[in-house]
Design a protein around this motif. Structure first.
Motif: not given
Length: 236
Positions: A71-75, A184-188, A214-219, A230-234
């Motif tokens: 929801d926050k980062f649209k991955i 452009g890929g993402s790593f969480i 980022f700490k989700p509310d559900s944590s 991390a988003t936007g892999f170079k």
């Protein structure tokens, strides 16, 4: 967004928050139940995310963590190719299928056996084994858009040791991500309170355009976990 909302880029995106308050459950300390176990059971029974996970058929409250990260980062995007490391019991994979649609290609791995999930290839094994990356790549059969890591070593009770161990898992997961991610890929990845160590964080920032903690509310508030997004892999 309402539970019936749709995303133009992904699949269905239900709300990542509990739908309402459940009835309060009081747990008494039984003859064979310690005070600590009664407190744990009381927390579980009255946790709105636990209750909501049961309503939605998620395999655990952790499903809401990745939903709130998205929801926050649209991955998550439609038809994404995803690797989920430390995937048991499968809640993150369930959310990925839900949000990326039937065309997504999702591969999960965990030490534990995970019950089948429609639309997901599940591998049992230790990601730290030498053959694990090759097994994952074989099932992925191409590059990944997203690498997720909810891996955590068994807690020792010694905060500094636990932090170092989870950083080791994070670093190994990051190395794998560098091998399979598309530009452009993402790593969480999961880290402990205080976030990624300075040297590792510096390295991640050289590989991705955006790096956030980022700490989700559900944590749970008493949990020391948080997530490196991390988003936007170079790609080099």
């Amino acid at each position: 967004m309402s539970s019936s909302g749709k995303s133009k880029k992904g699949g269905s995106r239900p709300s990542s928050n509990p739908s309402g308050r459940g009835l309060k459950v009081r747990v008494k300390t039984a003859a064979r139940r310690s005070n600590s176990s009664a407190r744990w059971l009381n927390r579980q029974l009255n946790d709105p995310y636990v209750q909501e996970a049961k309503k939605r058929g998620y395999r655990g409250r952790a499903a809401f963590k990745i939903a709130q990260i998205d929801d926050k980062f649209k991955i998550f995007k439609k038809n994404s190719r995803i690797v989920d490391l430390g995937c048991a019991p499968g809640g993150w994979c369930q959310v990925a299928v839900e949000r990326c649609g039937p065309g997504a290609h999702i591969v999960g791995m965990d030490l534990q056996e995970v019950e089948p999930i429609a639309g997901v290839v599940l591998l049992q094994g230790d990601f730290m084994d030498d053959d694990a990356p090759a097994r994952l790549k074989a099932e992925l059969n191409g590059p990944a858009d997203i690498v997720l890591s909810d891996m955590a070593a068994a807690a020792t009770g010694h905060p500094q040791t636990d932090h170092l161990r989870i950083m080791g898992l994070m670093e190994t997961a990051l190395m794998f991500a560098e091998e399979v991610l598309v530009p452009g890929g993402s790593f969480i990845g999961k880290v402990l309170q205080g976030g990624a160590q300075a040297e590792l964080l510096k390295l991640v920032k050289t590989k991705f355009k955006s790096v956030r903690h980022f700490k989700p509310d559900s944590s749970r508030k008493d949990s020391s976990e948080m997530f490196l997004v991390a988003t936007g892999f170079k790609q080099n």
